[in-house]
Design an enzyme around this catalytic site. Sequence first.
Site, mmCIF file in Angstrom:
data_model
loop_
_atom_site.group_PDB
_atom_site.id
_atom_site.type_symbol
_atom_site.label_atom_id
_atom_site.label_comp_id
_atom_site.label_asym_id
_atom_site.label_seq_id
_atom_site.Cartn_x
_atom_site.Cartn_y
_atom_site.Cartn_z
ATOM 1 N N SER A 65 12.961 -96.069 -43.455
ATOM 2 C CA SER A 65 13.479 -96.378 -42.445
ATOM 3 C C SER A 65 13.984 -95.397 -41.277
ATOM 4 O O SER A 65 14.245 -94.478 -42.020
ATOM 5 C CB SER A 65 14.449 -97.593 -43.023
ATOM 6 O OG SER A 65 15.558 -97.630 -41.819
ATOM 7 N N GLU A 93 8.977 -99.724 -46.184
ATOM 8 C CA GLU A 93 10.166 -98.679 -45.892
ATOM 9 C C GLU A 93 10.980 -98.752 -47.307
ATOM 10 O O GLU A 93 10.952 -99.885 -47.892
ATOM 11 C CB GLU A 93 10.878 -99.187 -44.838
ATOM 12 C CG GLU A 93 10.268 -98.797 -43.289
ATOM 13 C CD GLU A 93 11.116 -99.188 -42.350
ATOM 14 O OE1 GLU A 93 12.038 -99.767 -42.666
ATOM 15 O OE2 GLU A 93 10.602 -98.911 -41.272
ATOM 16 N N LYS A 112 8.273 -101.909 -34.914
ATOM 17 C CA LYS A 112 6.930 -102.132 -34.452
ATOM 18 C C LYS A 112 6.272 -102.657 -33.384
ATOM 19 O O LYS A 112 5.134 -102.467 -32.871
ATOM 20 C CB LYS A 112 6.025 -102.932 -35.615
ATOM 21 C CG LYS A 112 6.414 -102.481 -37.180
ATOM 22 C CD LYS A 112 6.238 -101.069 -37.181
ATOM 23 C CE LYS A 112 6.808 -100.405 -38.506
ATOM 24 N NZ LYS A 112 8.189 -100.685 -38.659
ATOM 25 N N ASP A 121 12.677 -105.156 -39.398
ATOM 26 C CA ASP A 121 12.548 -104.426 -40.636
ATOM 27 C C ASP A 121 13.535 -104.649 -41.387
ATOM 28 O O ASP A 121 13.471 -104.526 -42.656
ATOM 29 C CB ASP A 121 12.140 -103.312 -40.001
ATOM 30 C CG ASP A 121 10.624 -102.841 -39.944
ATOM 31 O OD1 ASP A 121 9.849 -103.884 -39.515
ATOM 32 O OD2 ASP A 121 10.100 -101.858 -40.079
ATOM 33 N N CYS A 127 11.916 -103.324 -30.830
ATOM 34 C CA CYS A 127 12.260 -102.860 -32.286
ATOM 35 C C CYS A 127 11.088 -102.382 -32.954
ATOM 36 O O CYS A 127 9.961 -102.116 -32.196
ATOM 37 C CB CYS A 127 12.586 -104.244 -32.993
ATOM 38 S SG CYS A 127 14.318 -104.322 -32.654
#
Length: 616
Positions: A517, A491, A124, A81, A122
């Site tokens: 985030s 995000e 997802k 991300d 991480c």
Amino acid sequence: MPQYRSRTSTAGRNMAGARALWRATGMKDGDFEKPIIAIANSFTQFVPGHVHLKDLGQLVAREIEAAGGVAKEFNTIAVDDGIAMGHAGMLYSLPSRELIADSVEYMVNAHTADALVCISNCDKITPGMLMAALRLNIPAIFVSGGPMEAGKVKWEAKVISLDLVDAMVKAADSSCSDAEVDAIERSACPTCGSCSGMFTANSMNCLTEALGLSLPGNGTVLATHADREQLFLRAGRTIVDMARRYYEKDDASVLPRSIVTFQAFENAITLDVAMGGSTNTVLHLLAAAREAGVDFTMADIDRISRKVPCLCKVAPAVADVHIEDVHRAGGIMAILGELNRAGLLHAELPTVHSKTMAEALSRWDVMQAHDNAVFEFYKAAPGGVPTQVAFSQNRRWKELDMDRSHGVIRDRANAFTQEGGLAVLYGNIAEKGCIVKTAGVDESIWTFTGRVRVFESQEAAVEGILGDRIVAGDIVVIRYEGPKGGPGMQEMLYPTSYLKSKGLGKECALLTDGRFSGGTSGLSIGHVSPEAACGGAIGLVEEGDSIEIDIPNRRIHLAVPDEVLTARRAAMNAKGHKAWKPEGRQRVVSAALQAYAALTTSADTGGVRDVTQVQR
């Protein structure tokens, strides 16, 4: 007595062809009577949280084989991300969660595996694998790659801790020289592992401990520390035992849906609120509950958030505390222990490693433990050497942080706040709710009224902030960035970071149907539901309107008369096929993302797919 699923493809004359293929993978005659354990790894060289996972699947596999099982490893995708942030790449992040869940289901069901080890880390990946485990409902255990060490830099003769967000904020601060930004960039992310604060990845890995699906320390022991290797080895042994208990002893208590009940979701959100976890955890827990068939909703999160205190503040809520410091204070088991003593935990629930959470806490909560090995485990410290290698150092703190009055983890009497770190707000602009991470909001702005500045995309908002069009007292509204409207629910870390860099972190608010985030702080309110693309009132907000935010009373209100909103809605609906779409936004949306948008729902249900839209 349930039959081993793998017998479907390994037993009987008619499966000679399948067995021939199994033999081609290395299986021998004696292996066909053993449980086949799928290892869902997520190694990739794109993501620092996963770059060290390449050999860890085989580490688990060897332990599975030693315990009498057959291990078969496969890989999932993993999106970073942070690297995808601030450009069109972020459109793919949340949809990747569904792809990961589906890919695990596809591999496990296609090859009739008996049980599952999820090697995640991480943002997802852990949620996607969690959704898959609950969907499949076969014995499963989670072991993550572990958190990154916090960065360190010498600043004005003082060594300070850093993380990814510091690099973003300083880069946008015109008062910082190029040399200063370069020094921070090179120091912010020194090792492999998930980013070092209480961001989404670490929040989710911590929550697997509360859900009962991972071993103690899973969320907090560093990726670089030698102690983490034992989690992988124990996971391999444990999953074989779980498989045998289910298939050979008819013990359904080891199944994910037996462990992750409504009460377990209550435990998870209780921990989340107490530790000030990422707002994204709400999205993912709601999605996981849907897969588990558990009726856990935003109303439950709202109820819990009102009674659970904030016992722990970690970056980005505070600058100098990171996950490594939480581990030194006893990790997640210590927070759960404080919650249990406060009467806020369902300690009677089972876990993958103990008969009950209470039994686990009696051993692993440092405030009640008697085993010196447990104290040594939680003394695992950062090595201070940049590396991409797992288990590469064995440094330890001289002593634990056992201070529950002023330490990293507090007891209820000394809580940072008696209300927790997350809150659900409701009002005419968010009839189905929206989320704010109160742990990251200065209490001076828990009530805030401001003038609306409307942006139809994250990119437009960034341009407005960096172009100095936002002033103190403004509320930045970014809409059409929800799961359907984005699509992909981007995000908003860059807009919030840029507000901080402009000195507006405590002077403005940001409201969006997108998300934030885990690194976001400030008065940042996301997940507005229904989203604009689904006819939500956020799509009716106009430039110059006033919005009232009242966190203590869980209220958010667009100060526009009802009759005016009714007229605006009628005018919007009159636009026909152009209704509830962003005006003037130029964004290329691929066929893959269009397919996602066609099925997805708003954030109040976890942004999950609604397949009834295509059922005939």
